[in-house]
Design a protein around this motif. Structure first.
Motif, PDB file in Angstrom:
ATOM      1  N   GLU A  53       0.838  -1.096  -0.158  1.00 56.51           N
ATOM      2  CA  GLU A  53       0.012  -0.027   0.011  1.00 56.51           C
ATOM      3  C   GLU A  53       0.785   1.287  -0.129  1.00 56.51           C
ATOM      4  O   GLU A  53       0.583   2.233  -0.732  1.00 56.51           O
ATOM      5  CB  GLU A  53      -0.684  -0.081   1.171  1.00 56.51           C
ATOM      6  N   LYS A  54       2.055   0.957   0.623  1.00 56.27           N
ATOM      7  CA  LYS A  54       2.879   2.427   0.682  1.00 56.27           C
ATOM      8  C   LYS A  54       3.540   2.469  -0.563  1.00 56.27           C
ATOM      9  O   LYS A  54       3.877   3.683  -0.899  1.00 56.27           O
ATOM     10  CB  LYS A  54       3.752   2.159   1.903  1.00 56.27           C
ATOM     11  N   LYS A  55       3.935   1.593  -1.128  1.00 57.64           N
ATOM     12  CA  LYS A  55       4.864   1.620  -2.426  1.00 57.64           C
ATOM     13  C   LYS A  55       3.706   1.930  -3.805  1.00 57.64           C
ATOM     14  O   LYS A  55       4.106   2.825  -4.753  1.00 57.64           O
ATOM     15  CB  LYS A  55       5.431   0.255  -2.733  1.00 57.64           C
ATOM     16  N   PHE A  56       2.536   1.119  -3.643  1.00 56.05           N
ATOM     17  CA  PHE A  56       1.647   1.151  -4.950  1.00 56.05           C
ATOM     18  C   PHE A  56       0.185   2.017  -4.554  1.00 56.05           C
ATOM     19  O   PHE A  56      -0.153   2.024  -5.765  1.00 56.05           O
ATOM     20  CB  PHE A  56       1.519  -0.306  -5.584  1.00 56.05           C
ATOM     21  N   GLY A  57       0.017   2.001  -3.448  1.00 52.74           N
ATOM     22  CA  GLY A  57      -1.504   2.309  -3.301  1.00 52.74           C
ATOM     23  C   GLY A  57      -1.691   3.371  -2.497  1.00 52.74           C
ATOM     24  O   GLY A  57      -1.124   4.513  -2.695  1.00 52.74           O
ATOM     25  N   ALA A  58      -2.811   3.505  -1.371  1.00 54.68           N
ATOM     26  CA  ALA A  58      -2.982   4.787  -0.805  1.00 54.68           C
ATOM     27  C   ALA A  58      -2.160   5.390   0.130  1.00 54.68           C
ATOM     28  O   ALA A  58      -2.414   6.304   0.628  1.00 54.68           O
ATOM     29  CB  ALA A  58      -4.364   4.416  -0.148  1.00 54.68           C
ATOM     30  N   ALA A  59      -1.324   4.585   0.612  1.00 57.85           N
ATOM     31  CA  ALA A  59      -0.205   5.192   1.627  1.00 57.85           C
ATOM     32  C   ALA A  59       0.872   5.764   1.142  1.00 57.85           C
ATOM     33  O   ALA A  59       1.837   6.023   1.894  1.00 57.85           O
ATOM     34  CB  ALA A  59       0.327   3.997   2.572  1.00 57.85           C
ATOM     35  N   LYS A  60       0.957   5.820  -0.114  1.00 61.31           N
ATOM     36  CA  LYS A  60       2.535   6.707  -0.802  1.00 61.31           C
ATOM     37  C   LYS A  60       2.694   7.938  -0.134  1.00 61.31           C
ATOM     38  O   LYS A  60       1.634   8.771   0.110  1.00 61.31           O
ATOM     39  CB  LYS A  60       2.242   6.965  -2.128  1.00 61.31           C
ATOM     40  N   GLY A  61       3.791   8.242   0.476  1.00 62.12           N
ATOM     41  CA  GLY A  61       4.130   9.245   1.142  1.00 62.12           C
ATOM     42  C   GLY A  61       3.745   9.716   2.703  1.00 62.12           C
ATOM     43  O   GLY A  61       4.009  10.401   3.167  1.00 62.12           O
ATOM     44  N   LEU A  62       3.025   8.562   3.078  1.00 61.38           N
ATOM     45  CA  LEU A  62       2.551   8.357   4.265  1.00 61.38           C
ATOM     46  C   LEU A  62       3.667   7.699   5.498  1.00 61.38           C
ATOM     47  O   LEU A  62       4.190   6.442   5.053  1.00 61.38           O
ATOM     48  CB  LEU A  62       1.414   7.601   4.876  1.00 61.38           C
ATOM     49  N   ASP A  63       3.983   8.308   6.570  1.00 61.08           N
ATOM     50  CA  ASP A  63       5.088   7.724   7.298  1.00 61.08           C
ATOM     51  C   ASP A  63       4.358   6.937   8.606  1.00 61.08           C
ATOM     52  O   ASP A  63       4.932   5.893   9.083  1.00 61.08           O
ATOM     53  CB  ASP A  63       5.894   8.960   8.096  1.00 61.08           C
ATOM     54  N   ASN A  64       3.131   6.928   8.628  1.00 62.61           N
ATOM     55  CA  ASN A  64       2.382   6.251   9.826  1.00 62.61           C
ATOM     56  C   ASN A  64       1.048   5.906   9.069  1.00 62.61           C
ATOM     57  O   ASN A  64       0.237   6.679   8.993  1.00 62.61           O
ATOM     58  CB  ASN A  64       1.991   7.196  10.898  1.00 62.61           C
ATOM     59  N   TYR A  65       0.905   4.588   9.007  1.00 58.87           N
ATOM     60  CA  TYR A  65       0.015   3.913   8.167  1.00 58.87           C
ATOM     61  C   TYR A  65      -0.447   2.410   8.830  1.00 58.87           C
ATOM     62  O   TYR A  65       0.708   2.119   9.211  1.00 58.87           O
ATOM     63  CB  TYR A  65       0.260   3.842   6.885  1.00 58.87           C
ATOM     64  N   ALA A  66      -1.640   2.225   8.955  1.00 57.56           N
ATOM     65  CA  ALA A  66      -1.629   0.732   9.201  1.00 57.56           C
ATOM     66  C   ALA A  66      -2.656   0.074   7.898  1.00 57.56           C
ATOM     67  O   ALA A  66      -3.731   0.676   7.666  1.00 57.56           O
ATOM     68  CB  ALA A  66      -2.335   0.377  10.369  1.00 57.56           C
TER      69      ALA A  66
END
Ligand SMILES: [Zn+2]
Length: 340
Positions: free
Chosen positions: A135-148
């Protein structure tokens, strides 16, 4: 075997000379994809997991990799690496599953047999942790440092990125939130054998146990007159999670009430994740969620504030859908495999 013809996804911009394998090993299905480093899938396929023996699972993965490469003209030896995102628990460094809740084996070797047979480096990661990476690399969490990321599927799992770092733990099981206790009386037993765990009440495989427990508190006449009761021909041992959501969708009162009760328990689980990791976004996946988006997420959004101390983040369905596990496996390969 139950192999399907692979669906081919020739994507504009596919980097064909740098291909990776992503494998999503769930409790029921194993999915395999060939992808470039940008998450463009060249091909993918899936089968029911071969549970005929502990070694059969890695053997099945080897066969599916060879099958996809053969069908699409890729040289297996040219693959850069393999990421396997699997249902846990596991020992990440050793590449093995240990007493996996969805399989009847003490130990399931994954990375060593695959790398030995194919001569390609591979890595193992918990599927929900991998999904968080995906999700961090390809989805909705791009650019986020704190994510679940939270999955509600056959089981319940979570992956958390805190201050930009994916939490892994000593064995790679830092996020087994499906096994946090939400009922100290422990009325239901989890697939792991312990009592009172979130997964024992709200996962796809255990929702029927929760329904049967709660229906004992309802007047017999009310139960027998419900659409849910009629849908299973009066035999509650036949109940499946899908029946509950189908009946609730048709305005069956008792089913709607059960869906809301499951939502309250899910809200407790989500509040625990929010209190522990303080994410600015939670995305949710897994078949139970993806098939019943509003019925799963709306009660969580409504009740989570009753249990969370920390500021409530945005809670939304993953945009990566059913493929979030595959994106996670590719992201894990890109992160942890050192190409030879
Ligand atoms: Zn458990």
């Amino acid at each position: 075997m139950l192999g399907r013809r692979p669906r081919v996804f020739w994507v504009k911009g596919l980097v064909k000379d740098e291909l990776w394998i992503g494998i999503d090993l769930g409790g029921t299905w194993v999915r395999v994809a060939v992808s470039d480093r940008n998450g463009h899938f060249a091909a993918k396929t899936s089968e029911k997991v071969d549970k005929s023996g502990a070694m059969a699972i890695s053997g099945q993965m080897i066969r599916l990799i060879r099958f996809l490469c053969h069908e699409h003209g890729f040289d297996v030896k040219s693959l850069r690496g393999i990421g396997i995102a699997a249902t846990g628990p596991l020992v990440q460094q050793e590449g093995v599953l240990i007493h996996p809740t969805a399989m009847p084996f003490d130990c399931v070797p994954i990375t060593k047999p695959i790398s030995k047979e194919l001569g390609i480096p591979s890595c193992l990661i918990n599927d929900a942790a991998g999904a968080a990476l995906g999700e961090k690399k390809f989805g909705a969490a791009k650019g986020l440092d704190n994510y679940a990321y939270i999955t509600i599927s056959t089981g319940i799992g979570c992956g958390a990125i805190v201050n930009g770092t994916l939490l892994l733990g000593k064995d790679g099981n830092a996020h087994e939130v499906g096994h946090i206790v939400i009922d100290y009386e422990g009325r239901l037993t989890c697939g792991c054998g312990k009592r009172g765990h979130w997964e024992a009440y709200c996962s796809g495989s255990n929702i029927p146990n929760f329904i049967r427990m709660r229906l004992k508190d309802e007047p017999r006449k009310t139960v027998e007159e419900s659409l849910l009761f009629r849908m299973v021909g009066g035999d509650l041992s036949r109940l499946r999670a899908i029946d509950l959501f189908a009946a609730a969708r048709k305005a069956d009162n008792i089913s709607a009430k059960l869906v809301e009760q499951i939502g309250v328990l899910n809200a407790i689980g989500f509040a625990n994740v929010i209190n522990a990791y303080d994410p600015s976004l939670i995305t949710v996946g897994g078949t139970v969620t993806l098939r019943n988006k509003a019925m799963i997420l709306n009660p969580i959004r409504k009740h989570v504030k009753d249990y969370a101390l920390n500021r409530i983040p945005k809670i939304t369905v993953t945009p990566l859908g059913d493929d979030v596990g595959l994106y996670g496996a590719i992201a894990a390969a890109l992160t942890y495999v050192s190409p030879c």
